[in-house]
Design an enzyme around this catalytic site. Structure first.
Site, mmCIF file in Angstrom:
data_model
loop_
_atom_site.group_PDB
_atom_site.id
_atom_site.type_symbol
_atom_site.label_atom_id
_atom_site.label_comp_id
_atom_site.label_asym_id
_atom_site.label_seq_id
_atom_site.Cartn_x
_atom_site.Cartn_y
_atom_site.Cartn_z
ATOM 1 N N GLY A 17 0.780 -1.229 0.000
ATOM 2 C CA GLY A 17 0.000 0.000 0.000
ATOM 3 C C GLY A 17 0.815 1.285 0.000
ATOM 4 O O GLY A 17 0.334 2.326 0.453
ATOM 5 N N ASN A 19 1.579 3.161 -2.535
ATOM 6 C CA ASN A 19 0.905 4.158 -3.381
ATOM 7 C C ASN A 19 -0.318 4.733 -2.670
ATOM 8 O O ASN A 19 -0.588 5.939 -2.768
ATOM 9 C CB ASN A 19 0.515 3.534 -4.728
ATOM 10 C CG ASN A 19 1.673 3.537 -5.706
ATOM 11 O OD1 ASN A 19 2.085 4.581 -6.175
ATOM 12 N ND2 ASN A 19 2.229 2.360 -5.975
ATOM 13 N N ARG A 70 -16.226 -15.189 -9.095
ATOM 14 C CA ARG A 70 -15.695 -13.845 -9.370
ATOM 15 C C ARG A 70 -16.819 -12.812 -9.287
ATOM 16 O O ARG A 70 -16.652 -11.718 -8.752
ATOM 17 C CB ARG A 70 -15.065 -13.830 -10.774
ATOM 18 C CG ARG A 70 -14.290 -12.563 -11.078
ATOM 19 C CD ARG A 70 -13.646 -12.619 -12.445
ATOM 20 N NE ARG A 70 -12.492 -13.511 -12.491
ATOM 21 C CZ ARG A 70 -11.251 -13.167 -12.136
ATOM 22 N NH1 ARG A 70 -11.004 -11.947 -11.710
ATOM 23 N NH2 ARG A 70 -10.270 -14.027 -12.216
ATOM 24 N N ARG A 96 -6.304 -8.033 -8.456
ATOM 25 C CA ARG A 96 -7.383 -8.844 -9.025
ATOM 26 C C ARG A 96 -7.759 -8.274 -10.381
ATOM 27 O O ARG A 96 -7.879 -7.047 -10.525
ATOM 28 C CB ARG A 96 -8.640 -8.835 -8.134
ATOM 29 C CG ARG A 96 -8.437 -9.283 -6.725
ATOM 30 C CD ARG A 96 -7.944 -10.704 -6.594
ATOM 31 N NE ARG A 96 -8.842 -11.704 -7.153
ATOM 32 C CZ ARG A 96 -8.500 -12.973 -7.363
ATOM 33 N NH1 ARG A 96 -7.258 -13.371 -7.095
ATOM 34 N NH2 ARG A 96 -9.359 -13.839 -7.844
ATOM 35 N N LEU A 98 -10.417 -7.339 -12.999
ATOM 36 C CA LEU A 98 -11.819 -6.966 -12.816
ATOM 37 C C LEU A 98 -12.615 -7.233 -14.096
ATOM 38 O O LEU A 98 -12.110 -7.010 -15.201
ATOM 39 C CB LEU A 98 -11.896 -5.486 -12.441
ATOM 40 C CG LEU A 98 -11.162 -5.160 -11.124
ATOM 41 C CD1 LEU A 98 -10.943 -3.657 -10.973
ATOM 42 C CD2 LEU A 98 -11.924 -5.722 -9.926
ATOM 43 N N HIS A 114 0.362 1.559 -13.098
ATOM 44 C CA HIS A 114 1.006 0.357 -13.635
ATOM 45 C C HIS A 114 2.503 0.611 -13.735
ATOM 46 O O HIS A 114 2.920 1.667 -14.248
ATOM 47 C CB HIS A 114 0.423 0.017 -15.013
ATOM 48 C CG HIS A 114 1.023 -1.215 -15.599
ATOM 49 N ND1 HIS A 114 0.635 -2.480 -15.191
ATOM 50 C CD2 HIS A 114 1.996 -1.395 -16.507
ATOM 51 C CE1 HIS A 114 1.354 -3.385 -15.848
ATOM 52 N NE2 HIS A 114 2.184 -2.750 -16.645
ATOM 53 N N GLU A 179 6.249 6.514 -9.137
ATOM 54 C CA GLU A 179 4.831 6.185 -8.929
ATOM 55 C C GLU A 179 4.246 7.078 -7.842
ATOM 56 O O GLU A 179 3.138 7.604 -7.965
ATOM 57 C CB GLU A 179 4.672 4.719 -8.522
ATOM 58 C CG GLU A 179 5.017 3.719 -9.608
ATOM 59 C CD GLU A 179 4.750 2.287 -9.177
ATOM 60 O OE1 GLU A 179 3.781 2.036 -8.448
ATOM 61 O OE2 GLU A 179 5.527 1.403 -9.575
HETATM 62 C C1 GRF Z 1 3.229 -0.896 -7.548
HETATM 63 O O1 GRF Z 1 4.455 -1.032 -8.209
HETATM 64 C C2 GRF Z 1 2.112 -0.728 -8.528
HETATM 65 O O2 GRF Z 1 2.475 -0.007 -9.663
HETATM 66 C C3 GRF Z 1 1.812 -2.151 -8.907
HETATM 67 O O3 GRF Z 1 1.971 -2.890 -7.720
HETATM 68 C C4 GRF Z 1 2.845 -2.204 -6.844
HETATM 69 C C5 GRF Z 1 2.095 -1.964 -5.576
HETATM 70 O O4 GRF Z 1 2.879 -1.372 -4.591
HETATM 71 N N1 GRF Z 1 0.495 -2.249 -9.503
HETATM 72 P P1 GRF Z 1 2.190 -0.722 -3.330
HETATM 73 O O5 GRF Z 1 1.260 -1.762 -2.724
HETATM 74 O O6 GRF Z 1 1.465 0.506 -3.772
HETATM 75 O O7 GRF Z 1 3.319 -0.405 -2.392
#
Ligand code: GRF
Length: 217
Positions: A17, A19, A70, A96, A98, A114, A179
């Site tokens: 988590g 991000n 699902r 997941r 979707l 991504h 990111e």
């Molecule tokens: C990130 O690199 C994101 O781009 C990818 O999975 C990773 C998740 O990292 N989809 P976090 O859980 O946000 O630390």
């Protein structure tokens, strides 16, 4: 008279988590005219849940392993999300796939980060694949989510150089830093309705100097 509630953001996670944490911190530090109303995980042991709880944010777990299908999982997830009436739903390491029906339900509100410069390297294992393919530039992409996985309209991208002596861990860390910079800015633009989408092209309008506490509708 009741004070108007700020528009809600719901963040979906599956793990660390970081991000999600970047979005929560930016929302508070920059006083967005929105609030992170909930963090929802499909895994009860997702480490990111603890950070959200410590911030006083509502958390919920919708465990995909306990669902009979699902569709049943997504119906439960959607009910959980919709209870917060979100203006934006941010996927932040939500692992997941979707269904088109779910994605359509959140059309225009669902956003994802991504870890590659899309359309290069959709799917998993992006950093390893970037190294193996010999690209000199890698990076991260924020995009609106469409039923076509990792192919939605691109909101923001950050290029990152690939160095000769890079390991996968080094490249991963360099991309992750970017990111954390571009995702909060993109979520903010979405919730402030500053995205103009035409086909696959997205124009991000400049932020207006919104007064703290002002509600953007
Ligand atoms: C990130 O690199 C994101 O781009 C990818 O999975 C990773 C998740 O990292 N989809 P976090 O859980 O946000 O630390």
């Amino acid at each position: 008279m009741q004070p108007a509630r700020l528009p809600s953001i719901v963040i979906l996670i599956s793990g660390r988590g970081s991000n999600m944490e970047a979005i929560v911190r930016a929302c508070a530090a920059e006083q967005w005219p929105a609030r992170v109303a909930a963090v929802i995980s499909n895994r009860p042991d997702a480490p990111g849940l603890r950070f959200a709880q410590q911030q006083g944010i509502a958390t919920a777990v919708v465990d995909h392993r306990l669902a009979t299908s699902r569709e049943a999982f997504e119906a439960e997830l959607a009910a959980c999300i919709d209870a917060f009436e979100p203006s934006a739903v941010a996927l932040a390491g939500f692992m997941r796939v979707l269904t088109p029906g779910f994605v359509r339900h959140y059309a225009g509100r669902l956003i994802n980060i991504h870890p590659s410069l899309l359309p290069a390297f959709p799917g998993l294992g992006t950093h390893r694949r970037a190294l193996d393919s010999g690209v000199k530039w890698h990076g991260a992409t924020v995009h609106l989510v469409t039923p076509d996985v990792d192919h939605g309209p691109i909101v923001a991208q950050a290029p990152v150089p690939v160095h000769d002596d890079d390991t996968e861990a080094m490249l991963t860390a360099r991309v992750l830093e970017e990111e954390h910079r571009i995702y909060p800015a993109a979520v903010r633009a979405l919730v402030e309705r500053r995205l103009q989408v035409q086909g696959l092209r997205v124009r991000v309008l400049a932020a207006s100097p919104v007064q703290a506490g002002e509600v953007v509708r």
